[in-house]
Write an enzyme that holds these catalytic residues in place. Structure first.
Site, PDB file in Angstrom:
ATOM      1  N   HIS A 300       0.673  -1.266   0.118  1.00  0.00           N
ATOM      2  CA  HIS A 300       0.014  -0.156   0.146  1.00  0.00           C
ATOM      3  C   HIS A 300       1.054   1.285  -0.125  1.00  0.00           C
ATOM      4  CE1 HIS A 300      -3.290   2.421   0.413  1.00  0.00           C
ATOM      5  NE2 HIS A 300      -4.044   2.287   1.606  1.00  0.00           N
ATOM      6  N   HIS A 339      -2.275  -1.883 -10.982  1.00  0.00           N
ATOM      7  CA  HIS A 339      -3.084  -1.459  -9.938  1.00  0.00           C
ATOM      8  C   HIS A 339      -4.256  -2.260  -9.733  1.00  0.00           C
ATOM      9  CE1 HIS A 339      -5.766   1.155  -7.364  1.00  0.00           C
ATOM     10  NE2 HIS A 339      -4.434   1.932  -7.176  1.00  0.00           N
ATOM     11  N   ASP A 395       2.564   5.640  -7.994  1.00  0.00           N
ATOM     12  CA  ASP A 395       3.817   5.349  -7.294  1.00  0.00           C
ATOM     13  C   ASP A 395       5.034   5.270  -8.075  1.00  0.00           C
ATOM     14  OD1 ASP A 395       2.459   4.787  -4.591  1.00  0.00           O
ATOM     15  OD2 ASP A 395       1.862   2.836  -5.638  1.00  0.00           O
TER      16      ASP A 395
END
Length: 494
Positions: A300, A339, A395
């Site tokens: 996460h 994702h 990210d």
């Protein structure tokens, strides 16, 4: 719901289920393209001799969904995601994330998420002033942070700090004030709720900055006045006594955009944790601490750190092809791509890429950028990754920005947690005010363990071997090893 179907029924918005065990047919209503899982409890069958007692078909059918892949647990108006189309919108009126990132700010977007509409000028001024006013923490917080080891992970400190914060505000604790403290929806309850929201958002940056400063061995900085939310954050982290110190406006703006993009993302792991915890009607500080703990995990909030470590391990652009081949052979892990929700590109990644360019103009290009670009370009053209819908996510670029801004890698999850506080609070507030009150979240399980059995005395038991079925002894050293060789009264003979 879930009653046996009438042969004359002509319901179009329903699901017809035939139970081949009994031959009965059931009609399950469909609303908002959703069927109620509890409707299946009406589908019962007599127990067969070969059935396990624990399965108990006479009590209705259960629905299995490991990891919540297709289970809706709440009605929400906060965030909409279309993973197939790569769409992210905040609130029910559907503000696209691209427009908000261009025109809004993190605190204005936080207002939108929490209260449901973009604020007027007066409303925004009130919200911002209250949040900033509540950024100062009790002086005892210094002793709290100094009690951690010098090398404690900042997420461990931040998680603990949110829980610690709740100990100061007894008026925010339903265990002390009554379990309907935040669910009454009257003016006093709403005002109490808002005060805790101001405190948590305002103090989030202060607690994070304190976690940063204690690692640096520096004194803590009182939140200054006259700066933006992210400007104040940077000031508290970096000010070393310089006169008229102001953070770089480019970095301040970049951090605000990153905060806005990370403000909410529907029912991700940490938001779900906040709601699961909050459903027990615990105080909001404990619920936010639980969300922070969930975000700590590498699947996460730790993903952007993993991207940087991956790029460092690759080394240079010429090593990218070999790395991708190793990924295909499952010898390496590709971080920053794919994702759980998005099956195409992450809409936030495009905004962050533009933000990265702005940051690199003032910081200089990160030495890992060329490797990142080579990896990016190769992966999005490779059929292996394209067919698996592994596109760059938020990210992939955010870690490069944080690295260019000079943040240590283990601080990256903190930079994710601080802005996500507004999203967590939006979901918590919505649940507290939902129609019908709050029901504690209690998922069902499918028991596959042993059936009922009788206790067996120690001397008659069969030894169960295997790493998963018995404890593994710890290899002791230092004082434990020496103590084991020493003699003293009461020493165990085992």
């Amino acid at each position: 719901m879930g009653q046996p179907a009438d042969s004359s029924s002509s319901q179009s918005d329903s699901l017809t289920v035939r139970d081949n065990r009994t031959g009965k047919t059931y009609t399950v209503p469909i609303k908002d393209n959703v069927v109620s899982a509890t409707a299946f409890k009406a589908i019962v069958a007599p127990r067969k001799p070969q059935d396990r007692e624990e399965n108990d078909p006479e009590k209705g059918l259960r629905v299995s969904d490991k990891g919540f892949l297709n289970t809706a647990v709440i009605h929400s108006q906060i965030t909409y995601i279309d993973g197939e189309a790569g769409v992210l919108r905040y609130r029910q009126v559907g503000y696209p994330i691209e427009q908000l990132a261009l025109h809004s700010s993190h605190l204005e977007t936080g207002y939108l998420l929490i209260y449901g509409a973009l604020p007027s000028k007066a409303q925004l001024k009130l919200f911002e002033s209250e949040v900033m006013h509540h950024s100062i923490v009790h002086a005892d917080a210094e002793n709290f942070f100094r009690s951690f080891r010098y090398d404690a992970h900042p997420m461990a400190m931040l998680t603990s700090a949110f829980a610690y914060l709740g100990s100061y505000y007894s008026e925010a604790n339903p265990s002390l004030q009554g379990q309907n403290l935040f669910t009454k929806s009257d003016p006093a309850s709403l005002a109490n709720m808002d005060k805790q929201i101001y405190r948590l958002i305002g103090k989030a940056t202060t607690l994070a900055a304190m976690a940063y400063r204690v690692r640096q061995g520096r004194d803590f900085v009182t939140p200054p006045s006259g700066l933006s939310y992210t400007g104040q954050f940077l000031y508290q982290m970096d000010h070393l006594g310089q006169e008229d110190y102001r953070p770089s406006p480019v970095l301040e703006k970049a951090l605000d955009v990153l905060f806005l993009l990370h403000a909410d993302h529907e029912l991700n792991a940490s938001a779900t944790t906040v709601l699961q915890t909050g459903s027990s009607l615990v105080d909001p500080y404990s619920a936010i601490a639980a969300g922070c703990a969930s975000l700590y995990g590498p699947l996460h909030g730790g993903a952007n750190e993993a991207v940087i470590r991956m790029l460092i391990s690759i080394g240079s652009p010429e090593n990218v092809p070999a790395f991708l081949e190793a990924v295909k052979k499952r010898e390496k892990v590709l971080s920053g791509f794919g994702h759980r929700v998005y099956k195409t590109s992450d809409p936030r990644s495009f905004i962050i890429r533009k933000t990265a360019d702005e940051v690199f103009k003032v910081t200089g290009k990160d030495e890992l950028l060329e490797t990142a670009m080579a990896l990016h370009d190769a992966a999005i053209k490779d059929d292996y990754f394209v067919s698996r819908r592994l596109a760059p996510n938020v990210d992939f670029w955010s870690g490069l920005i944080y690295r260019a801004m000079g943040f240590p890698y283990d601080f990256f999850p903190v930079l994710f947690a601080v802005p996500r506080v507004v999203g967590w609070l939006a979901h918590w507030r919505q649940m507290m005010l939902q129609e019908g009150g709050v029901k504690i979240w209690r998922p069902r399980q499918i028991y596959v363990g042993a059936a009922k059995r009788d206790y067996v005395p120690t001397e008659k038991r069969e030894v169960v071997e295997g790493a998963k079925n018995s404890p593994i002894p710890v290899v002791h050293g230092g004082i434990s090893k020496r103590t084991a060789m020493a003699e003293f009264k009461g020493k165990s003979k085992l």
